[in-house]
Design a protein around this motif. Structure first.
Motif, PDB file in Angstrom:
ATOM      1  N   GLU A 587       0.814  -1.219   0.000  1.00  0.00           N
ATOM      2  CA  GLU A 587       0.000   0.000   0.000  1.00  0.00           C
ATOM      3  C   GLU A 587       0.841   1.259   0.000  1.00  0.00           C
ATOM      4  O   GLU A 587       0.400   2.302  -0.484  1.00  0.00           O
ATOM      5  N   ALA A 588       2.068   1.157   0.551  1.00  0.00           N
ATOM      6  CA  ALA A 588       2.964   2.322   0.569  1.00  0.00           C
ATOM      7  C   ALA A 588       3.779   2.434  -0.720  1.00  0.00           C
ATOM      8  O   ALA A 588       4.659   3.291  -0.821  1.00  0.00           O
ATOM      9  N   LEU A 589       3.455   1.569  -1.707  1.00  0.00           N
ATOM     10  CA  LEU A 589       4.159   1.553  -2.988  1.00  0.00           C
ATOM     11  C   LEU A 589       5.657   1.351  -2.795  1.00  0.00           C
ATOM     12  O   LEU A 589       6.498   1.960  -3.464  1.00  0.00           O
ATOM     13  N   ARG A 590       5.996   0.474  -1.861  1.00  0.00           N
ATOM     14  CA  ARG A 590       7.385   0.112  -1.609  1.00  0.00           C
ATOM     15  C   ARG A 590       7.568  -1.391  -1.822  1.00  0.00           C
ATOM     16  O   ARG A 590       8.096  -2.098  -0.998  1.00  0.00           O
ATOM     17  N   ARG A 591       7.068  -1.857  -2.971  1.00  0.00           N
ATOM     18  CA  ARG A 591       7.087  -3.295  -3.245  1.00  0.00           C
ATOM     19  C   ARG A 591       8.500  -3.818  -3.434  1.00  0.00           C
ATOM     20  O   ARG A 591       8.752  -5.001  -3.282  1.00  0.00           O
ATOM     21  N   GLY A 592       9.421  -2.937  -3.801  1.00  0.00           N
ATOM     22  CA  GLY A 592      10.808  -3.361  -3.935  1.00  0.00           C
ATOM     23  C   GLY A 592      11.425  -3.776  -2.612  1.00  0.00           C
ATOM     24  O   GLY A 592      12.451  -4.450  -2.591  1.00  0.00           O
ATOM     25  N   LEU A 593      10.805  -3.352  -1.499  1.00  0.00           N
ATOM     26  CA  LEU A 593      11.318  -3.724  -0.180  1.00  0.00           C
ATOM     27  C   LEU A 593      10.778  -5.069   0.283  1.00  0.00           C
ATOM     28  O   LEU A 593      11.217  -5.597   1.303  1.00  0.00           O
ATOM     29  N   GLN A 594       9.809  -5.621  -0.436  1.00  0.00           N
ATOM     30  CA  GLN A 594       9.238  -6.909  -0.036  1.00  0.00           C
ATOM     31  C   GLN A 594      10.245  -8.029  -0.299  1.00  0.00           C
ATOM     32  O   GLN A 594      10.963  -8.016  -1.293  1.00  0.00           O
TER      33      GLN A 594
END
Length: 626
Positions: A587-594
């Protein structure tokens, strides 16, 4: 004079060490407070999500954007600890002792040639970023010394800007990162200077010096710069095992006075540590030497800072800002008045904001309140296992897994029992379909059994060729036809068809797989009754709920039964945290951190609850292992 502790520092099992409770005791950082912090963070994220969605109903774009920015901060949250000091003070050795593994290169003389970041990853990975590139280069972890050590990369000739090592260690899962730096005062001054450039980005510094030599001018200059750069510094005096007991107190006193004078803090705490003893204690599970090494006191202080002081401050700031957003938006919208509006959507949104305000106030005042207690019942207890008893042997004919098979199964990301049963079923069908198409005896057995249950019949058909299936099922069709004719004269006729139907009670495959399951459960139960098997199980994903009950019943003692249940509870907790973290970063548009753990946590949870997806056995309603 040789210290009495040196006998414990060989790479072999320590001899001459106080035995303590033996060498089968778990020594891990206390993760309860870190889990409490994760719960509080996700609770805060839940309220931000509610506020953001409610503000969407009112068309408040600025408030939505501010909520989104707070969610980004939560998603990017981490605890970064930079380790600094003069060369040959044992910075890399300290990190090795904390992670309980001889991973980072150590030795005589300057060793570290490039900044190295240790952080969590579901798999071991080693990557580097060079000075002239923005792309991460993936390398085997065995190549680590070739890029971060002076022996493999003298003066950092390979231009490594930063090396990243990902490890699947539980305490790193909470966003903790260690940053190992080249030593100051060595020939690698340019790379050592890089550490200061990145220092303001980190939460705390760990300053490492040695008891064997007084603080140098370079170290005192480093202390002064540290004081200007960060508010939190942990001071470690390493190599206490190299100094005789009578001289140790004097040397520690001098180091403590010098440090306090340089940073102008009389309450600064200095931790005397032997990283070699600490690593040996963790390697062999000796709690006495873990305590004496000083590593335990250092790790407890570090954990308290990360999970209480730093964590609570960070969450309070986020909660306070969320309350300011509500106050600003309420001045424009008037939520209390809107809650009486006849429009159901705005009335519901206003009520949600009012409830969120109350919860955010509680979180801002005491972010960790009540959450530490919530984690206590799910900690894995130390296991003092009786070695005298194992599960009773079975006389069924079923594959008995060897230790290496169990070890391989436990390294997978699903239930090892389900995996083993699925594999055995696949092998069974592969063998049976071949024999069914080529052996008359097998065709007769198949016809006499009236095939298998519906599920296993279709499993067999899926693996058979049309020719093989036609050969096998032709004889079966003839047998069914003959029996139906024989039943015509019988009474009652309604039983004629039912007698030919197969289910899990009379299916050859179901009966055989049930025996496979029983044998595997018994072997696994016996294996985790001993420390090596239990240690590997502790690092695994565990078993699904069905097999959890069977495994707990089959274990040799109450302690082992409690261990497997507590392990399952912890795995469910970790998966819940991973799923919440996935949602927050999404939701925070930080999918690269997943990471992979977060992306497939929902699958692991489903697997734990209902068993493996490829499991092809319809279980009976009740299952016991006698």
């Amino acid at each position: 004079m040789e210290t009495k502790y040196n006998t414990c520092l060989s790479p072999e099992k320590p001899t001459g060490c106080p035995p303590g409770e033996g060498f089968a005791v778990d020594i891990e950082p206390d993760l309860g407070k870190m889990r409490a912090y994760a719960q509080a963070k996700f609770a805060l994220a839940d309220q931000l999500r509610i506020v953001r969605e409610a503000l969407t109903t009112f068309g408040r774009e600025q408030g939505q954007r501010r909520c989104f920015e707070l969610m980004v901060q939560l998603a990017e949250d981490r605890f970064a600890l930079i380790v600094l000091g003069q060369f040959m003070r044992g910075k890399s050795s300290l990190i090795n002792a904390v992670i309980g593994r001889e991973l980072l290169p150590t030795g005589v003389g300057p060793v570290t040639s490039a900044i190295t970041v240790l952080k969590y990853g579901p798999d071991e990975r080693f990557m580097i970023r060079r000075d002239d590139s923005i792309v991460l280069e993936k390398l085997p972890i065995a190549a680590l010394p070739d890029y971060v050590a002076e022996t493999g990369n003298p003066a950092n000739r390979k231009m490594v800007q930063t090396a990243y090592v990902e490890l699947p260690l539980p305490f790193l899962r909470f966003g903790i990162e260690f940053i190992d730096t080249p030593g100051f005062g060595s020939a690698i001054t340019a790379d050592a200077a890089k550490a200061f450039n990145i220092l303001p980005k980190y939460d705390a510094a760990i300053f490492v010096t040695g008891i064997d030599t007084p603080l140098t001018d370079q170290e005192t200059a480093l202390l002064k710069k540290l004081r200007e750069s960060t508010n939190k510094i942990f001071f470690v005096v390493n190599k206490i095992d190299l100094t005789a007991a009578e001289a140790r107190e004097g040397a520690l006193g001098y180091a403590t006075r010098t440090i306090r004078a340089r940073i102008e803090r009389e309450d600064a705490r200095v931790f005397p540590v032997s990283t070699r003893q600490g690593l040996a204690a963790k390697t062999y599970g000796d709690p006495v030497f873990y305590e004496r090494s000083g590593l335990r006191a250092f790790e407890e202080a570090l954990s308290s800072f990360l999970s209480e002081e730093k964590a609570a401050g960070f969450l309070s700031v986020i909660a306070d800002e969320a309350l300011r957003i509500l106050d600003d938006e309420a001045a424009l919208t008037g939520f209390e008045e809107t809650s009486a509006n006849p429009r159901s959507d705005t009335r519901t949104a206003a009520a949600a904001l009012i409830r969120a305000r109350a919860k955010l106030k509680a979180l801002a005042a005491s972010p960790l309140a009540g959450r530490w207690e919530e984690t206590q019942d799910t900690e894995v207890p130390p296991s003092a296992v009786s070695k005298n008893g194992t599960a009773a042997a079975t006389d069924v004919v079923a594959p008995m897994p060897a230790d290496e098979v169990l070890a391989a199964d436990l390294r997978t990301r699903g239930c090892p029992v389900c995996r083993h049963i699925a594999k055995e079923a696949k092998d069974f069908f592969a063998d049976w379909q071949y024999r069914l198409g080529s052996e008359e005896r097998t065709q007769e057995e198949f016809a006499e059994d009236i095939a298998f249950c519906p599920l296993h019949t279709w499993q067999l058909v899926a693996m058979s060729s049309p020719r093989g299936a036609s050969i096998g099922y032709a004889r079966l069709a003839e047998r069914v036809a003959r029996r139906l004719k024989e039943n015509i004269a019988r009474s009652p006729k309604k039983e004629a068809g039912r007698s030919l139907v197969r289910d899990s009670r009379n299916c050859r495959v179901c009966v055989w797989l049930r025996r496979v399951e029983e044998a595997y459960i018994r072997r696994l139960a016996a294996w985790i009754g001993d420390e090596p098997g239990r240690n590997l199980y502790r690092q695994s994903q565990g078993v699904c709920l069905r097999h959890l009950g069977l495994l707990a019943d089959a274990t040799s003692s109450r302690d082992v039964s409690e261990f497997v249940l507590a392990h399952a509870a912890r795995c469910f907790e970790e998966d819940a945290a991973a799923m919440r973290s996935y949602v927050l970063k999404h939701e925070a548009l930080r999918r690269g951190l997943q990471n992979r753990d977060e992306r497939d946590a929902y699958r692991r949870t489903v697997n734990r609850i209902v068993g493996g997806r490829n499991l092809c056995r319809p279980w009976a309603e009740e299952g016991e292992i006698y």
